[in-house]
Design an enzyme around this catalytic site. Structure first.
Site, PDB file in Angstrom:
ATOM      1  CE1 TYR A 148       0.490   1.137   4.539  1.00 30.81           C
ATOM      2  CE2 TYR A 148      -0.216  -1.670   5.030  1.00 30.81           C
ATOM      3  CZ  TYR A 148       0.052  -0.761   5.208  1.00 30.81           C
ATOM      4  OH  TYR A 148       0.629  -0.910   6.546  1.00 30.81           O
ATOM      5  CB  CYS A 149       1.613   4.284   0.808  1.00 29.36           C
ATOM      6  SG  CYS A 149       1.720   6.461   0.354  1.00 29.36           S
TER       7      CYS A 149
END
Length: 279
Positions: A148-149
């Site tokens: 994620y990110c």
């Protein structure tokens, strides 16, 4: 000391430790604080600041996340799962914070030459390498696909991400922020974010490419190193490295009266932005 680490050689470091404030400490406060400290450091009101912070059961969304086609459904999932959420103005996409994640912000004054973006990232990357140098020499920087990110300064060991770095610049102050997954399960955290995107996208085709999250590519430091590491132990390591690179010139403090007034301004602004951005 090489050029990257020279950025850490400030005249004096001011430490603000908010790593043990507990579940009532809200993420909106943190991002207002970092903007406050950016202006304070950038305008010369304060020395360089190193702030440490922890938030419980929170998902921090990026600006791109508010454009998700079924965002309402994703947010409903977070609420029903017991997570609070906000939108931040630094960094890119959703990240997960809880009591096993230590956040560090280093706030530098941007002087005559300015601080190149990559130099700020490199300084934080090297700082983290030094924090755990006695335990591993395998901390790498580079995008971990499926995390994620994702970004070019994802920090990983053996291909598994445990940290991400972002930056925020306000009035000649540069805040370099990192989240370190210290304890717990990195893959379980990633699964929450995967489900958030699943419910917010529902298979829709979007102009912006949201990450296809693979929980197995994320882990905590405790998992990766095979030993139990606590937030408190990481705090000690953080202070030891700061002492080493700064020559021991640091002190602890809270906000000054002038900074408290600035904080009220920035807190109001981040609250208003969240009210505008979120359904």
């Amino acid at each position: 000391m090489d050029d990257v680490l020279k950025l850490l050689e400030q005249d004096e470091w001011r430490i603000i430790d908010q790593s043990s404030l507990g579940p009532m400490f809200h993420p909106l406060q943190s991002f207002a604080l970092d903007d406050t400290l950016c202006e304070s450091v950038g305008t010369g009101l304060s020395n360089a600041v190193a702030r440490t912070w922890v938030h419980h059961h929170s998902v921090i969304l990026g600006i791109q996340d508010i454009r998700l086609p079924y965002l309402v459904d994703g947010l409903k999932f977070l609420e029903e799962s017991g997570y609070r959420y906000i939108v931040r103005t630094s960094g890119g996409l959703a990240v997960y914070l809880d009591e096993g994640v230590l956040n560090i912000t280093l706030v530098f004054p941007e002087k005559e030459k300015g601080i190149e973006i990559n130099r700020g990232y490199e300084a934080m990357y090297r700082f983290v390498q030094l924090m755990f140098a006695d335990l591993t020499d395998q901390i790498k920087a580079g995008e971990i696909h499926g995390s994620y990110c994702p970004g070019s300064y994802d920090l990983s060991i053996n291909g598994k991400k445990f940290a991400g770095i972002s930056q925020r610049r306000v009035k000649k102050g540069v805040a370099v922020q990192i989240y370190l997954c210290v304890t717990g399960s990195g893959s379980k955290r990633a699964e929450v974010i995967r489900l958030f995107y699943e419910k917010s996208l529902k298979g829709a085709v979007t102009k912006f490419a949201y990450p296809q999250i693979k929980p197995e590519v994320m882990a905590s430091l405790s998992e990766l190193l095979g030993i139990d590491i606590t937030i408190e132990q990481c705090m000690l390591r953080f202070l030891q490295v700061l002492k080493k690179v700064s020559g021991g010139k640091f002190y602890t403090s809270q906000l000054s009266a002038e900074e408290s007034d600035l904080y009220e301004h920035y807190y109001k602004r981040v609250v208003e932005r969240n009210e505008k951005w979120l359904p």
